[in-house]
Design an enzyme around this catalytic site. Sequence first.
Site, PDB file in Angstrom:
ATOM      1  N   LYS A  11      18.910 -17.962  -0.596  1.00 37.34           N
ATOM      2  CA  LYS A  11      18.934 -17.566  -2.051  1.00 37.34           C
ATOM      3  C   LYS A  11      19.928 -16.585  -2.495  1.00 37.34           C
ATOM      4  O   LYS A  11      20.564 -16.140  -1.642  1.00 37.34           O
ATOM      5  CB  LYS A  11      17.349 -16.886  -2.178  1.00 37.34           C
ATOM      6  CG  LYS A  11      16.120 -17.913  -2.027  1.00 37.34           C
ATOM      7  CD  LYS A  11      14.766 -17.379  -2.176  1.00 37.34           C
ATOM      8  CE  LYS A  11      13.878 -18.016  -2.045  1.00 37.34           C
ATOM      9  NZ  LYS A  11      12.195 -17.393  -2.298  1.00 37.34           N
ATOM     10  N   TYR A  51      10.106 -24.745  -9.524  1.00 39.47           N
ATOM     11  CA  TYR A  51       9.045 -23.862  -9.459  1.00 39.47           C
ATOM     12  C   TYR A  51       7.979 -23.922 -10.411  1.00 39.47           C
ATOM     13  O   TYR A  51       7.029 -23.239 -10.577  1.00 39.47           O
ATOM     14  CB  TYR A  51       9.587 -22.457  -9.292  1.00 39.47           C
ATOM     15  CG  TYR A  51      10.236 -21.806  -8.095  1.00 39.47           C
ATOM     16  CD1 TYR A  51       9.731 -21.821  -7.100  1.00 39.47           C
ATOM     17  CD2 TYR A  51      11.717 -21.505  -8.254  1.00 39.47           C
ATOM     18  CE1 TYR A  51      10.368 -21.377  -5.820  1.00 39.47           C
ATOM     19  CE2 TYR A  51      12.130 -21.090  -6.816  1.00 39.47           C
ATOM     20  CZ  TYR A  51      11.454 -21.028  -5.622  1.00 39.47           C
ATOM     21  OH  TYR A  51      12.081 -20.515  -4.606  1.00 39.47           O
ATOM     22  N   PHE A  59       4.657 -13.887 -11.967  1.00 37.53           N
ATOM     23  CA  PHE A  59       6.186 -13.728 -11.333  1.00 37.53           C
ATOM     24  C   PHE A  59       7.154 -14.840 -11.806  1.00 37.53           C
ATOM     25  O   PHE A  59       8.286 -14.843 -11.165  1.00 37.53           O
ATOM     26  CB  PHE A  59       6.279 -13.440  -9.974  1.00 37.53           C
ATOM     27  CG  PHE A  59       5.716 -14.666  -8.857  1.00 37.53           C
ATOM     28  CD1 PHE A  59       6.238 -15.958  -8.591  1.00 37.53           C
ATOM     29  CD2 PHE A  59       4.457 -14.653  -8.577  1.00 37.53           C
ATOM     30  CE1 PHE A  59       5.699 -16.617  -7.821  1.00 37.53           C
ATOM     31  CE2 PHE A  59       3.789 -15.465  -7.725  1.00 37.53           C
ATOM     32  CZ  PHE A  59       4.295 -16.583  -7.332  1.00 37.53           C
ATOM     33  N   ARG A  87       9.361 -22.478   8.805  1.00 37.60           N
ATOM     34  CA  ARG A  87       8.432 -21.798   8.319  1.00 37.60           C
ATOM     35  C   ARG A  87       8.079 -20.419   9.263  1.00 37.60           C
ATOM     36  O   ARG A  87       8.106 -19.295   9.108  1.00 37.60           O
ATOM     37  CB  ARG A  87       6.946 -22.252   7.761  1.00 37.60           C
ATOM     38  CG  ARG A  87       7.111 -23.090   6.576  1.00 37.60           C
ATOM     39  CD  ARG A  87       5.787 -23.593   6.032  1.00 37.60           C
ATOM     40  NE  ARG A  87       5.134 -22.742   5.354  1.00 37.60           N
ATOM     41  CZ  ARG A  87       5.279 -22.092   4.211  1.00 37.60           C
ATOM     42  NH1 ARG A  87       6.436 -22.468   3.545  1.00 37.60           N
ATOM     43  NH2 ARG A  87       4.389 -21.356   3.631  1.00 37.60           N
ATOM     44  N   THR A  93       6.296 -14.995   3.529  1.00 34.70           N
ATOM     45  CA  THR A  93       6.889 -14.870   2.167  1.00 34.70           C
ATOM     46  C   THR A  93       7.208 -13.494   1.719  1.00 34.70           C
ATOM     47  O   THR A  93       8.441 -13.122   1.611  1.00 34.70           O
ATOM     48  CB  THR A  93       5.975 -15.454   1.130  1.00 34.70           C
ATOM     49  OG1 THR A  93       5.387 -16.691   1.383  1.00 34.70           O
ATOM     50  CG2 THR A  93       6.598 -15.288  -0.368  1.00 34.70           C
ATOM     51  N   ARG A 104      13.521 -13.610   7.348  1.00 35.12           N
ATOM     52  CA  ARG A 104      12.935 -12.525   6.211  1.00 35.12           C
ATOM     53  C   ARG A 104      12.706 -11.321   6.789  1.00 35.12           C
ATOM     54  O   ARG A 104      13.054 -10.307   6.039  1.00 35.12           O
ATOM     55  CB  ARG A 104      11.562 -13.261   5.398  1.00 35.12           C
ATOM     56  CG  ARG A 104      11.856 -14.400   4.693  1.00 35.12           C
ATOM     57  CD  ARG A 104      10.582 -14.972   4.379  1.00 35.12           C
ATOM     58  NE  ARG A 104      10.886 -15.655   3.083  1.00 35.12           N
ATOM     59  CZ  ARG A 104      10.128 -16.966   2.852  1.00 35.12           C
ATOM     60  NH1 ARG A 104       8.723 -17.291   3.804  1.00 35.12           N
ATOM     61  NH2 ARG A 104      10.271 -17.893   2.016  1.00 35.12           N
ATOM     62  N   ASN A 114      13.623 -12.877  -1.221  1.00 34.27           N
ATOM     63  CA  ASN A 114      13.389 -13.063   0.141  1.00 34.27           C
ATOM     64  C   ASN A 114      14.029 -13.964   0.960  1.00 34.27           C
ATOM     65  O   ASN A 114      13.605 -14.341   2.010  1.00 34.27           O
ATOM     66  CB  ASN A 114      11.929 -13.354   0.355  1.00 34.27           C
ATOM     67  CG  ASN A 114      11.614 -14.805  -0.244  1.00 34.27           C
ATOM     68  OD1 ASN A 114      12.252 -15.245  -0.852  1.00 34.27           O
ATOM     69  ND2 ASN A 114      10.332 -15.160  -0.080  1.00 34.27           N
ATOM     70  N   HIS A 117      13.899 -20.094   1.137  1.00 35.91           N
ATOM     71  CA  HIS A 117      12.779 -21.046   0.626  1.00 35.91           C
ATOM     72  C   HIS A 117      12.621 -22.054   1.655  1.00 35.91           C
ATOM     73  O   HIS A 117      13.726 -22.507   2.250  1.00 35.91           O
ATOM     74  CB  HIS A 117      13.056 -21.655  -0.623  1.00 35.91           C
ATOM     75  CG  HIS A 117      11.822 -22.652  -0.795  1.00 35.91           C
ATOM     76  ND1 HIS A 117      10.692 -22.294  -1.278  1.00 35.91           N
ATOM     77  CD2 HIS A 117      12.176 -23.704  -0.999  1.00 35.91           C
ATOM     78  CE1 HIS A 117      10.077 -23.520  -1.561  1.00 35.91           C
ATOM     79  NE2 HIS A 117      10.762 -24.404  -1.106  1.00 35.91           N
ATOM     80  N   GLU A 128      10.907 -32.120  -2.423  1.00 39.35           N
ATOM     81  CA  GLU A 128      11.870 -30.984  -2.826  1.00 39.35           C
ATOM     82  C   GLU A 128      13.335 -31.530  -2.379  1.00 39.35           C
ATOM     83  O   GLU A 128      14.332 -31.344  -2.631  1.00 39.35           O
ATOM     84  CB  GLU A 128      11.632 -29.702  -2.081  1.00 39.35           C
ATOM     85  CG  GLU A 128      10.429 -29.025  -2.923  1.00 39.35           C
ATOM     86  CD  GLU A 128      10.025 -28.094  -1.999  1.00 39.35           C
ATOM     87  OE1 GLU A 128       8.992 -27.163  -2.663  1.00 39.35           O
ATOM     88  OE2 GLU A 128      10.457 -27.358  -1.041  1.00 39.35           O
TER      89      GLU A 128
HETATM   90  P1  CMP Z   1       9.337 -18.963  -2.013  1.00 38.42           P
HETATM   91  O1  CMP Z   1       9.039 -19.619  -0.808  1.00 38.42           O
HETATM   92  O2  CMP Z   1      10.527 -19.435  -2.647  1.00 38.42           O
HETATM   93  O3  CMP Z   1       8.195 -19.659  -3.182  1.00 38.42           O
HETATM   94  C1  CMP Z   1       7.977 -18.863  -4.356  1.00 38.42           C
HETATM   95  C2  CMP Z   1       8.586 -17.585  -4.663  1.00 38.42           C
HETATM   96  O4  CMP Z   1       8.171 -16.853  -5.476  1.00 38.42           O
HETATM   97  C3  CMP Z   1       8.390 -16.834  -3.126  1.00 38.42           C
HETATM   98  O5  CMP Z   1       9.244 -17.515  -2.132  1.00 38.42           O
HETATM   99  C4  CMP Z   1       8.929 -15.559  -3.718  1.00 38.42           C
HETATM  100  O6  CMP Z   1      10.439 -15.431  -3.505  1.00 38.42           O
HETATM  101  C5  CMP Z   1       8.569 -15.512  -5.118  1.00 38.42           C
HETATM  102  N1  CMP Z   1       7.609 -14.530  -5.455  1.00 38.42           N
HETATM  103  C6  CMP Z   1       7.567 -13.447  -6.188  1.00 38.42           C
HETATM  104  N2  CMP Z   1       6.416 -12.709  -6.318  1.00 38.42           N
HETATM  105  C7  CMP Z   1       5.688 -13.541  -5.428  1.00 38.42           C
HETATM  106  C8  CMP Z   1       4.190 -13.310  -5.304  1.00 38.42           C
HETATM  107  N3  CMP Z   1       3.464 -12.283  -5.710  1.00 38.42           N
HETATM  108  N4  CMP Z   1       3.611 -14.224  -4.352  1.00 38.42           N
HETATM  109  C9  CMP Z   1       4.179 -15.148  -3.972  1.00 38.42           C
HETATM  110  N5  CMP Z   1       5.676 -15.617  -4.086  1.00 38.42           N
HETATM  111  C10 CMP Z   1       6.151 -14.352  -4.997  1.00 38.42           C
END
Ligand code: CMP
Length: 140
Positions: A11, A51, A59, A87, A93, A104, A114, A117, A128
């Site tokens: 990212k 997304y 968010f 993962r 996350t 992470r 973070n 992805h 994806e």
């Molecule tokens: P990702 O795995 O890319 O999938 C969705 C993204 O939303 C997640 O990683 C985070 O970077 C972002 N995000 C921001 N806020 C939240 C939240 N409250 N819960 C989950 N994902 C979030």
Amino acid sequence: MAVEQTLSIIKPDATRRNLTGAISARLEEAGLRIVGQKRIRLSREQAEAFYDVHKERPFYDSLCDFMTSGPVVVQVLEAENAVALNREVMGATNPADAAPRTIRADFAESLEANSVHGSDSPDNAAIEVAFFFSDGEIVG
Ligand code: CMP
């Protein structure tokens, strides 16, 4: 166990800090092969479409802003059990919950920024991967 593919995104927070190589090394050290890779700047339309599953979440707008704020590196990773393995290497996350020595835990700045992805299931991985790559761009 079958060889699987999964989608990884390095990212904007990570590309900005010059962490593409360090993160890729973590993936490779875990046994994930990078069989497709490109550095791109997501358009707003691409970020929103990618997304779309989070469209109703509070968010979503901020996430799309962040994901278009700088370059990303999209990667196709291949290994046995690649989705779960990636993962595990990424960690939770929220970096505050991520296990020690995960990507992470070591590199993420925040829940939003973070660093990586990874697809959350083999079905989503196929969707994806196809979102970013054509067959000729994946070389095993
Ligand atoms: P990702 O795995 O890319 O999938 C969705 C993204 O939303 C997640 O990683 C985070 O970077 C972002 N995000 C921001 N806020 C939240 C939240 N409250 N819960 C989950 N994902 C979030």
